[in-house]
Enzyme design. Structure first.
Site, PDB file in Angstrom:
ATOM      1  N   GLY A   9      12.129 -24.302 -26.767  1.00  0.00           N
ATOM      2  CA  GLY A   9      11.773 -25.596 -26.743  1.00  0.00           C
ATOM      3  C   GLY A   9      10.216 -25.620 -26.795  1.00  0.00           C
ATOM      4  O   GLY A   9       9.579 -26.744 -26.109  1.00  0.00           O
ATOM      5  N   ALA A  10       9.776 -24.962 -27.666  1.00  0.00           N
ATOM      6  CA  ALA A  10       8.324 -25.031 -27.643  1.00  0.00           C
ATOM      7  C   ALA A  10       7.734 -26.142 -28.595  1.00  0.00           C
ATOM      8  O   ALA A  10       6.412 -26.161 -28.725  1.00  0.00           O
ATOM      9  CB  ALA A  10       7.716 -23.464 -28.386  1.00  0.00           C
ATOM     10  N   ALA A  12       7.123 -29.070 -28.023  1.00  0.00           N
ATOM     11  CA  ALA A  12       6.454 -30.551 -27.240  1.00  0.00           C
ATOM     12  C   ALA A  12       6.364 -30.099 -25.817  1.00  0.00           C
ATOM     13  O   ALA A  12       7.091 -28.991 -25.232  1.00  0.00           O
ATOM     14  CB  ALA A  12       7.272 -31.645 -27.405  1.00  0.00           C
ATOM     15  N   ARG A  34      13.886 -27.281 -32.287  1.00  0.00           N
ATOM     16  CA  ARG A  34      14.802 -27.610 -33.506  1.00  0.00           C
ATOM     17  C   ARG A  34      13.816 -28.013 -34.564  1.00  0.00           C
ATOM     18  O   ARG A  34      14.184 -28.009 -35.772  1.00  0.00           O
ATOM     19  CB  ARG A  34      15.376 -28.773 -32.771  1.00  0.00           C
ATOM     20  CG  ARG A  34      16.598 -28.408 -31.964  1.00  0.00           C
ATOM     21  CD  ARG A  34      17.301 -29.426 -31.582  1.00  0.00           C
ATOM     22  NE  ARG A  34      16.422 -30.360 -30.670  1.00  0.00           N
ATOM     23  CZ  ARG A  34      16.790 -31.562 -29.993  1.00  0.00           C
ATOM     24  NH1 ARG A  34      17.956 -32.185 -30.494  1.00  0.00           N
ATOM     25  NH2 ARG A  34      16.127 -32.103 -29.304  1.00  0.00           N
ATOM     26  N   ASN A  87      12.825 -23.006 -21.362  1.00  0.00           N
ATOM     27  CA  ASN A  87      12.350 -24.187 -21.211  1.00  0.00           C
ATOM     28  C   ASN A  87      13.110 -25.496 -21.855  1.00  0.00           C
ATOM     29  O   ASN A  87      13.279 -26.565 -21.267  1.00  0.00           O
ATOM     30  CB  ASN A  87      11.023 -24.267 -21.699  1.00  0.00           C
ATOM     31  CG  ASN A  87      10.454 -25.643 -21.944  1.00  0.00           C
ATOM     32  OD1 ASN A  87      10.228 -26.268 -20.928  1.00  0.00           O
ATOM     33  ND2 ASN A  87      10.268 -26.129 -23.194  1.00  0.00           N
ATOM     34  N   TYR A 153      22.894 -35.399 -15.269  1.00  0.00           N
ATOM     35  CA  TYR A 153      21.312 -34.514 -15.584  1.00  0.00           C
ATOM     36  C   TYR A 153      21.383 -33.683 -14.204  1.00  0.00           C
ATOM     37  O   TYR A 153      20.983 -32.673 -14.532  1.00  0.00           O
ATOM     38  CB  TYR A 153      20.395 -35.580 -15.637  1.00  0.00           C
ATOM     39  CG  TYR A 153      19.023 -34.644 -15.812  1.00  0.00           C
ATOM     40  CD1 TYR A 153      18.870 -33.878 -16.838  1.00  0.00           C
ATOM     41  CD2 TYR A 153      17.955 -34.945 -14.785  1.00  0.00           C
ATOM     42  CE1 TYR A 153      17.686 -33.165 -16.801  1.00  0.00           C
ATOM     43  CE2 TYR A 153      16.878 -34.156 -14.730  1.00  0.00           C
ATOM     44  CZ  TYR A 153      16.780 -33.451 -15.782  1.00  0.00           C
ATOM     45  OH  TYR A 153      15.455 -32.580 -15.856  1.00  0.00           O
ATOM     46  N   LYS A 157      21.157 -29.331 -13.733  1.00  0.00           N
ATOM     47  CA  LYS A 157      20.170 -28.982 -13.343  1.00  0.00           C
ATOM     48  C   LYS A 157      20.431 -28.415 -11.843  1.00  0.00           C
ATOM     49  O   LYS A 157      19.812 -27.244 -11.632  1.00  0.00           O
ATOM     50  CB  LYS A 157      18.784 -29.815 -12.987  1.00  0.00           C
ATOM     51  CG  LYS A 157      18.167 -29.992 -14.519  1.00  0.00           C
ATOM     52  CD  LYS A 157      17.662 -29.144 -15.106  1.00  0.00           C
ATOM     53  CE  LYS A 157      16.795 -29.446 -16.255  1.00  0.00           C
ATOM     54  NZ  LYS A 157      16.196 -28.186 -17.007  1.00  0.00           N
ATOM     55  N   PRO A 183      10.099 -28.668 -11.555  1.00  0.00           N
ATOM     56  CA  PRO A 183       9.048 -29.739 -11.223  1.00  0.00           C
ATOM     57  C   PRO A 183       9.616 -30.998 -10.965  1.00  0.00           C
ATOM     58  O   PRO A 183      10.703 -31.331 -11.200  1.00  0.00           O
ATOM     59  CB  PRO A 183       8.447 -29.718 -12.750  1.00  0.00           C
ATOM     60  CG  PRO A 183       9.068 -28.616 -13.380  1.00  0.00           C
ATOM     61  CD  PRO A 183      10.300 -28.404 -12.739  1.00  0.00           C
ATOM     62  N   VAL A 186       6.771 -35.202 -14.410  1.00  0.00           N
ATOM     63  CA  VAL A 186       6.028 -34.659 -15.377  1.00  0.00           C
ATOM     64  C   VAL A 186       5.808 -35.739 -16.802  1.00  0.00           C
ATOM     65  O   VAL A 186       6.908 -35.895 -17.082  1.00  0.00           O
ATOM     66  CB  VAL A 186       6.462 -33.223 -15.827  1.00  0.00           C
ATOM     67  CG1 VAL A 186       5.307 -32.740 -16.864  1.00  0.00           C
ATOM     68  CG2 VAL A 186       6.855 -32.338 -14.898  1.00  0.00           C
TER      69      VAL A 186
END
Length: 252
Positions: A9-10, A12, A34, A87, A153, A157, A183, A186
């Protein structure tokens, strides 16, 4: 080659911020996501700024065959992964359980749980063969609490929280570290994705207080990753000063 970090997931948000931090620290990077155009643009920026090697691999973590094929087709030198940052993840919708969207549920379950499992299955075996490694899983305050309309969701998690603990036990005999960071609020594309492109609604989530930034989380992930070999941070909750729990935010 220098040490290697693989970041899912790099394209963004926290993943992109992690790429910058690990590049700054001299790591070679495998960046997945993606959106190939974003991956290639980021790779070029990091290579120019930090003079590091970057490999990009574009796939959807929800697709098991894509995950296995793309990762296993990497050259052998790239399989010496020191750090895996799991991530990739998202939220879709914010409705009570009786009005939830089936497609939204499946997207969250397939991305947040199955995607993490598919990537971890491949990379953990590399780490076992290599005799070293550290897996860092991106959880959420939603994995420690449940809030109104967050049902599925939050469930995904909570699953990440449980998987993190299970992975820590299973990989213990192999000397592989496993950590999770959870976190609170964010400000990234997270809310925009949750609300399916409604930027005004997403913006209101962060009004009246200073949320965490992607860079705040990435720097904390680097802290976890940079501890001495005999130190493992199993679990960390990271919150904005203005947020006490998932549902308690002090807004001015």
């Amino acid at each position: 080659m220098s040490k290697i970090a693989l970041i899912t997931g790099a394209t963004a948000g926290i993943g992109e911020a992690c790429a910058h931090v690990f590049a700054r620290e001299g790591y070679s990077l495998i960046l997945t996501g993606r959106r190939l155009d974003r991956l290639e643009k980021l790779a070029g920026q990091l290579n120019n700024k930090y003079n590091i090697e970057v490999a990009v691999s574009s796939f959807d973590v929800r697709n098991r065959e894509q995950v296995i094929e793309n990762l296993e087709s990497l050259p052998t030198k790239w399989k010496k992964v020191n750090i895996l940052v799991n991530n990739a993840g998202l939220s879709q919708g914010l409705e009570p359980i009786q009005k939830g969207g089936y497609d939204d549920w499946e997207t969250m379950i397939d991305t947040n749980i199955k995607g993490l499992l598919y990537v971890s299955r491949v990379v953990s075996n590399w780490m076992i063969d290599n005799g070293y490694g550290h897996i860092i899983n991106l959880g959420s305050i939603a994995g420690k609490e449940v809030y109104a309309n967050g049902n599925v969701y939050c469930a995904t998690k909570h699953a990440v929280d449980a998987l993190n603990k299970g992975m820590r036990i299973d990989l213990l005999p192999h000397g592989i570290k496993v950590s999770a960071i959870h976190p609170g609020a964010v400000e990234t594309e997270f809310s925009e994705v949750r609300f399916k492109g409604d930027k005004e609604r997403a913006k209101k989530v962060y009004e009246g207080f200073e949320p965490l930034s992607a860079a705040d989380v990435a720097e904390t992930i680097w802290f976890i990753a940079s501890r001495p070999a005999h130190v493992n941070i199993n679990d960390m909750v990271l919150m904005p000063t203005a947020q006490a729990t998932a549902g308690n935010i002090f807004r001015k």
